[in-house]
Design an enzyme around this catalytic site. Structure first.
Site, short mmCIF file in Angstrom:
data_model
loop_
_atom_site.label_atom_id
_atom_site.label_comp_id
_atom_site.label_asym_id
_atom_site.label_seq_id
_atom_site.Cartn_x
_atom_site.Cartn_y
_atom_site.Cartn_z
N ASP A 1 0.79 -1.24 0.00
CA ASP A 1 0.00 0.00 0.00
C ASP A 1 0.83 1.29 0.00
OD1 ASP A 1 -1.22 -2.31 1.22
OD2 ASP A 1 -2.92 -1.07 1.77
N ASN B 1 -4.02 3.74 -1.28
CA ASN B 1 -3.90 4.93 -0.42
C ASN B 1 -3.03 6.01 -1.04
OD1 ASN B 1 -3.43 2.28 1.72
ND2 ASN B 1 -5.20 3.59 2.02
N ASN C 1 -9.93 -1.84 0.00
CA ASN C 1 -11.18 -1.27 0.49
C ASN C 1 -11.28 0.24 0.26
OD1 ASN C 1 -9.07 -1.24 2.50
ND2 ASN C 1 -10.57 -0.44 3.95
N HIS C 2 -10.14 0.91 0.05
CA HIS C 2 -10.19 2.35 -0.23
C HIS C 2 -10.31 2.65 -1.73
CE1 HIS C 2 -9.84 3.77 3.80
NE2 HIS C 2 -8.75 3.07 4.04
N HIS D 1 -6.22 -8.41 -0.09
CA HIS D 1 -6.32 -7.24 0.78
C HIS D 1 -7.25 -7.58 1.95
CE1 HIS D 1 -5.53 -2.94 1.20
NE2 HIS D 1 -6.77 -2.81 1.66
N HIS E 1 -3.04 -4.41 3.34
CA HIS E 1 -4.06 -3.73 4.15
C HIS E 1 -3.63 -3.39 5.59
CE1 HIS E 1 -7.92 -2.30 5.60
NE2 HIS E 1 -7.93 -3.19 6.56
N HIS F 1 -0.68 -2.65 6.59
CA HIS F 1 0.39 -1.65 6.50
C HIS F 1 1.64 -2.01 7.32
CE1 HIS F 1 -2.16 1.92 4.77
NE2 HIS F 1 -2.50 0.76 4.26
FE LIG Z 1 -4.04 0.39 2.79
FE LIG Z 2 -7.00 -1.21 3.06
#
Ligand SMILES: [Fe+2]
Ligand SMILES: [Fe+2]
Ligand SMILES: [Fe+2]
Ligand SMILES: [Fe+2]
Ligand SMILES: [Fe+2]
Ligand SMILES: [Fe+2]
Ligand SMILES: [Fe+2]
Ligand SMILES: [Fe+2]
Lengths: 269, 269, 269, 269
Positions: free
Chosen positions: D8, D40, D68-69, D153, D178, D180
């Protein structure tokens, strides 16, 4: 001693329903204390501001309670410490939480306390409402306050009923809020506490818990972010309850739900 | 065409309430179809077995629905494929889910379908109930089935109301289950679908959603594991609703909640 | 002053890995303090008992920490109050929580404290670990305890890192547990605290976080209940870390992860 | 055949790290395929836009994955359908999800597929990633695609490892994103699939999963709403992995994590 309670007031339509019907209800039912949950009172359905709080008081509220949306309108930080009639959930964590979680009233010589609690199941992380209310109720008893009314803002039926059984006989009434749908279980518990799982909401009736339904359905269908808006059209609903509390021992004598909408038009009592 | 629905039957007291009152209700209300949610019918309040299913049918159920506890009593795997009158939530995932999520009936020449759905918010991960029921309802319409009754087993008011608006005009009625507390919002939606957020439960009234309350309170106070047991003493409750559906167009004409407990004793209609 | 930490010991294979490698690690690394998380030490992977606790101490642990599975084996209630070397998360709620959340040691005249915390995001409802550890650390400083080692048992990376930044400079080290997978981020934070998001687990390597994988996959595929069992075959893994703490100021000087499995066989240092 | 994967990319510092180090990594490691998770990438750490996507491609990415983002920056809807090199999680529900969840490449005559999946535990409700990837992998095999790289993710270690065991031997590699935080468990599973629970993030190292830490701590301490902002100061981190896949059978031969930060400065290989 009659307590009138109205559940979560949502948006402009909710404010309008309060403005239209609360004076009528007070005229007819003559409650000594009127409590209104205002956590969704702003136009966007999140939080409250000074103007709306004052409007609810003008329309007849003695105390305004809140819930998980207490902090969503930042204006609250400007005025919540200036009044003791607007309370937020008692169990928000930290030593410097703005406002208070309990309001004490003196009604013609009778001491009354109103408490706002928030549940934890499927909600924000807050301090344990059971432990905290236990301590407060003990303290209030020492102050010889016999009449205690609790707004328990929570998601699940189990947490609300467990709290009710936990407080049975120690508080006068516990009424749930947050789900925006009134339950049909008003009861007097074995030790004398009145209990209603949820009072329901006061606002737009035709959406999904107050919001226009199409974006909510779209959210369920797509799991993608979506803007929700308070429903501003269609029919309104006013939800609440009336609980009769014995001044002498603080026990509830009887309770009934209140519902005004197109299927249940207002009728003079 | 009257549909009688009873919410989650919990434990022995729930079975006893059905045995005592369902025959009376059927005698007085004369419903053409009776549906009972039996997901908590076993003594321990989790799942159902063949004997209990048969008992519910003997007592007057035409169809038994389930919910997230469908699989908690393993006996279900032995008999659910042998009957089409016991249905589990339609949207359990996988190609080999035992049983079915829809039951088709022929009531004196009128085709009827009963669907069991499960919500996803704060519940087990299942397939999307919106997408799946959309497909099934389209299929049922092709089969010229006009009367569709949905038991939506879900936690939140928002998911149930969103589903109701999603299906409004396409199904006859959608009644929620799972929270074990009856809501006070029976309504006919704009396009003709009857909707009640939760029918409430049928079982022990004095616990917390059917379980003895002390261990539940202890669990909230300690967050340590605790054994919950179905309440076997005290008062019972029977919760449900009666919905009148127009045979010609499948729309609901009216609906009302049904509640029998110590405060609302059974009264012949 | 070297601290050796081993992450969640799971089942018989985990106990076996400790028995086989901890003596070797101690011989080679000569840590002054050895801490082992034993929340999954029983055969079924949930909780611990007296025999297993004694075995971990015999194998070289000075302190055993726990987590959300602390209470799953009921034997714990029989002996946790008899020892101060087995600690459970500090922030379990209630006034009568068995055991303690902090263990104080005197290592050749140097005072050391070991704290066990539990996170709240996606976990059981417990008291706020931030507020509670803040109070305890302040108290320990008053007792002139400079060396503080924290096992933060939590699900999310964000809660663990936030706790680490919250405690940076006030504790010597904070090591996460619970996810059963070692992270690759051992670091010394700006104010001198060593931090590792998760130490990883000690037990069967070939399953899913210690359990045989087939039932776990089946659970994901069906959302129906399923019995999980600790993996007893295949390869084992031992996960942990070694942190060097300055006796004078309690700051961490350096840290490194420890990993023993088939790809990383034990090597004498 | 070497695959380089970066986890990410968060905010401006993440984009800067990619710009600075990806060309060096590609020069030294000479991967045939480079995949970057860009969920992100925007300044606010949520979503991606066309300019940033193009920048990642210019800097050396062959495929950009999301999570998810994916939908948080609305510009995505304007361009995701115009490229097949930017993929979103395959299992977002609905028939009209913008973009695709799989990208097929032809690398000098070798067919390669890159899949983006999203977990469901503690995340948004999406369709079952297990069932959906099962179907897609079967289809890809029919198209004679032997080399399949999966970005899973997801939040929990258990869902990622379960997916890895589910796909073992059928895909070449599965790398989690996800959380991080990079995990230290790069392994080749028994049937030949490379697996790493989480690749970690590429962005600001000194905050909490990329955000400035003070507001995150305040959120944990107060449970009141708080604005989080991407950290823009301090040190950066680049996290990822390199996996060597056998062109003939699609099995992974070896894998290693990649980490560049102040403690692990870039070193020419
Ligand atoms: Fe992320
Ligand atoms: Fe995420
Ligand atoms: Fe509300
Ligand atoms: Fe609320
Ligand atoms: Fe139930
Ligand atoms: Fe249920
Ligand atoms: Fe564990
Ligand atoms: Fe754990």
């Amino acid at each position: 001693m009659e307590f009138l309670f109205l559940g979560d007031v949502v948006g402009e339509m909710g404010m309008h329903m309060v403005n239209e019907y609360l004076p009528l209800l007070k005229h007819d039912l003559k409650p000594q204390v009127t409590i209104v949950n205002g956590e969704n009172a702003t136009k966007v359905g999140r939080g409250i501001n000074l103007k709306l709080f004052k409007q609810l008081m003008t329309d007849g509220a003695d105390v305004v309670t809140l819930g998980n949306h207490a902090w969503n309108n930042e204006e609250i930080f400007d005025f919540i410490n200036d009044t003791d009639k607007l309370i937020r959930p008692l169990n928000y964590p930290g030593n410097d939480v703005p406002g208070k979680g309990c309001c004490k009233l003196n009604i013609n010589g009778t001491k009354v306390a109103v408490i706002n609690l928030q549940g934890r199941i499927f909600m924000e992380e807050t301090d344990d409402p059971f432990a905290i209310v236990d301590k407060l109720v003990t303290q209030l008893k020492k102050e010889n306050i016999k009449i205690i009314f609790v707004d328990m803002h929570a998601e699940t039926t189990s947490e609300k009923k467990a709290m009710a059984m936990f407080l049975d006989g120690r508080v006068s009434a516990i009424v749930g809020t947050h789900t925006h749908v009134q339950t049909n279980d008003m009861q007097i518990l074995p030790q004398g506490t009145a209990f209603l799982t949820d009072a329901g909401m006061t606002g737009p009736n035709d959406g999904v818990i107050g919001m226009t339904y199409q974006p909510v359905i779209k959210k369920f269908l797509t799991s993608r972010p979506n803007r929700f808006e308070v429903e501003t059209k269609g029919n309104g609903i006013l939800s609440g309850c009336l609980i009769d509390i014995d001044k002498k021992d603080g026990h509830a004598k009887k309770g009934k739900t209140i519902l005004i909408n197109k299927d249940h038009p207002y009728q003079q009592v």
